[in-house]
Write a protein that holds these residues in place. Sequence first.
Motif, PDB file in Angstrom:
ATOM      1  N   GLU A 350       0.756  -1.117   0.063  1.00  0.00           N
ATOM      2  CA  GLU A 350      -0.027   0.138  -0.011  1.00  0.00           C
ATOM      3  C   GLU A 350       0.851   1.039   0.166  1.00  0.00           C
ATOM      4  OE1 GLU A 350      -3.479   2.381   0.013  1.00  0.00           O
ATOM      5  OE2 GLU A 350      -3.205   0.121  -0.271  1.00  0.00           O
ATOM      6  N   ARG A 353       2.222   1.789  -3.504  1.00  0.00           N
ATOM      7  CA  ARG A 353       1.219   2.213  -4.398  1.00  0.00           C
ATOM      8  C   ARG A 353       1.085   3.737  -4.190  1.00  0.00           C
ATOM      9  NH1 ARG A 353      -4.340   3.065  -4.020  1.00  0.00           N
ATOM     10  NH2 ARG A 353      -5.457   2.873  -5.826  1.00  0.00           N
ATOM     11  N   GLU A 421       0.266  -7.678  -7.486  1.00  0.00           N
ATOM     12  CA  GLU A 421       0.354  -5.956  -7.211  1.00  0.00           C
ATOM     13  C   GLU A 421       1.608  -5.616  -7.446  1.00  0.00           C
ATOM     14  OE1 GLU A 421      -1.097  -2.396  -6.529  1.00  0.00           O
ATOM     15  OE2 GLU A 421      -2.344  -4.160  -7.380  1.00  0.00           O
ATOM     16  N   GLN A 425       2.820  -2.671  -9.983  1.00  0.00           N
ATOM     17  CA  GLN A 425       3.431  -1.308  -9.684  1.00  0.00           C
ATOM     18  C   GLN A 425       4.784  -1.125  -9.912  1.00  0.00           C
ATOM     19  OE1 GLN A 425       3.483  -1.061  -5.394  1.00  0.00           O
ATOM     20  NE2 GLN A 425       1.377  -1.137  -5.142  1.00  0.00           N
ATOM     21  N   ASP A 485      -8.371   2.542  -8.922  1.00  0.00           N
ATOM     22  CA  ASP A 485      -8.324   0.991  -9.141  1.00  0.00           C
ATOM     23  C   ASP A 485      -9.369   0.434 -10.064  1.00  0.00           C
ATOM     24  OD1 ASP A 485      -7.123  -1.541  -9.078  1.00  0.00           O
ATOM     25  OD2 ASP A 485      -8.008  -2.310  -7.560  1.00  0.00           O
TER      26      ASP A 485
END
Length: 556
Positions: A350, A353, A421, A425, A485
């Motif tokens: 997170e 991100r 994920e 990224q 998203d």
Amino acid sequence: MLFMLTGGLGIFLLGMKHMSDGMQAVAGNSLRSLIGAVTNHRILATTVGVIVTCIVQSSSITTVMVVGFVNSGVMALSQGVGVIMGANIGTTITGWILVLKVGKYGLPLLGISAFVFLFSKKDRWRYWAMFLMGTGMVFFGLELMKDACATIKEVPDFEAWFARFNADSYLGVLKCAAVGCILTTMVQSSSATLGITISLATQGVISYPTAAALVLGENVGTTITAFLASLGTTTQARRVAYFHVIFNLFGVFWITLIFHWYIDFVQSIVGGDAFEPAIVGGLETYPGVVPAIAATHSIFNIANTLLFLPLMTPMVRFLEWAVPGPAFKEKPRLTDLDVLILETPLLAIEQSRKEVLKMGDGCLKMMDWLVELMNSEEPDKSLADRLKQRERILDSVQDEIAEFITGLLSAGSVSHATAEEARRQLRIADEYESISDYIANLDKFDRKLRRDGTRFTASQRADLEQLNRRTKEYVDMVHEGLAKDNRNVLAATSAAAKRIRSEVKSLRRKHLNELSSGPMEPVVSVAFLAALNAYNRVRDHAQNIAETVAAEKTNS
């Protein structure tokens, strides 16, 4: 006895890790929301600390995570202090888990959940199985340690050695607390030493008061993890680690002064029957002492937190005075990423991100500056330098994100979804960095023309400004889709992408017609065509981001 104790401790520790990893994976989104909810409100911050520690099953992970957040500037000192206090309460959940009399079911629970973990194809089932497998290992490890401790009573030398540690006086309490502190420092887990303490107490090797004193010392020993994590970090991170040490040291200090009244109070709550011996397998055991030890641990941390809550603001001021910061603003890295956060992969992903989103914000800002530079009559060196500096910063930020995510992927205990994920990224960060390169190149074309004594024509500047506006709108739409998203972002922005491509082709044809109808400086012609190509490449890289978000592959 030593083999069984060592094996039991190892299985117990591994079980705690599996419990932690499983719960982190299952409760990932909740964990992110909880950390995001931390504010300067002391009670809310403390509550978050309690809940997060109950989820990750380790105050050490929570405190190291807090040190990492404070070090990177994501969390303020006052917020970190609140979460640390909550973590001390949350860690007492381990004692209450051990109160459950399911030790004999530890092995079948471990076996059944292991089969689910190995053969289940769904990630969520596998992570629940990992959690239950860890729970089974904790109980099985505790049973092994209990059996090992039972043999101590059969060896007079061992029993005589343990008899030297008795909390029957103030000095004896301090001695026992010191042993608990040293043992926890060596094992690096207060849960493990709590398990050992419970094993010794249930077998009658040590008395309940001695066990209570050991538990107090274990609270001090667990602070070493955060202290070690703070070495080499910013001043704010060191302050929060020092608070953890002060909080537990002061708590142990005042509770030892009233120790005998305190354990009498706990005994009155638990009930006197809990301390009556029971015969199990021909041996005298004290199973009722487990809830008493758990209550001792919980009440101590709750009382200490209630004592410190009103003093949070003065405590923060004291830490700022005791640990003075440097005259300059500390920023160890360009990003807010910190390797300490890698302990919790879901929070780490997170954080990365957020840094990727900041890269997108930087690219959009550069496109605004580009139009200002192109339309200014005189060269704006200050703004041009700012644009070049932003491009260099985004290069470095991409490097930091890549290094951070590589460390995350090499950690070994990352879920499939988190790994996917992370790879997305990495690609998106690379695309944003490429966009910033092309934006910087567009400014170079204009500056080169100015140095040669020429400029784009008024018509070309108007065309490029319109193309820049359309391209920025497209990049902005893709960036918003990434932030939200939105899996439909590719389809939603497809028309805008086609318009940009059509406009580039149209401007290229228009330019070639102008070349055939009249003279034009060769350098201007080359720069204009290069600028059109650069905008087209910006569009391509933005479309790559949209594809990555949509998790699709298209032929563009």
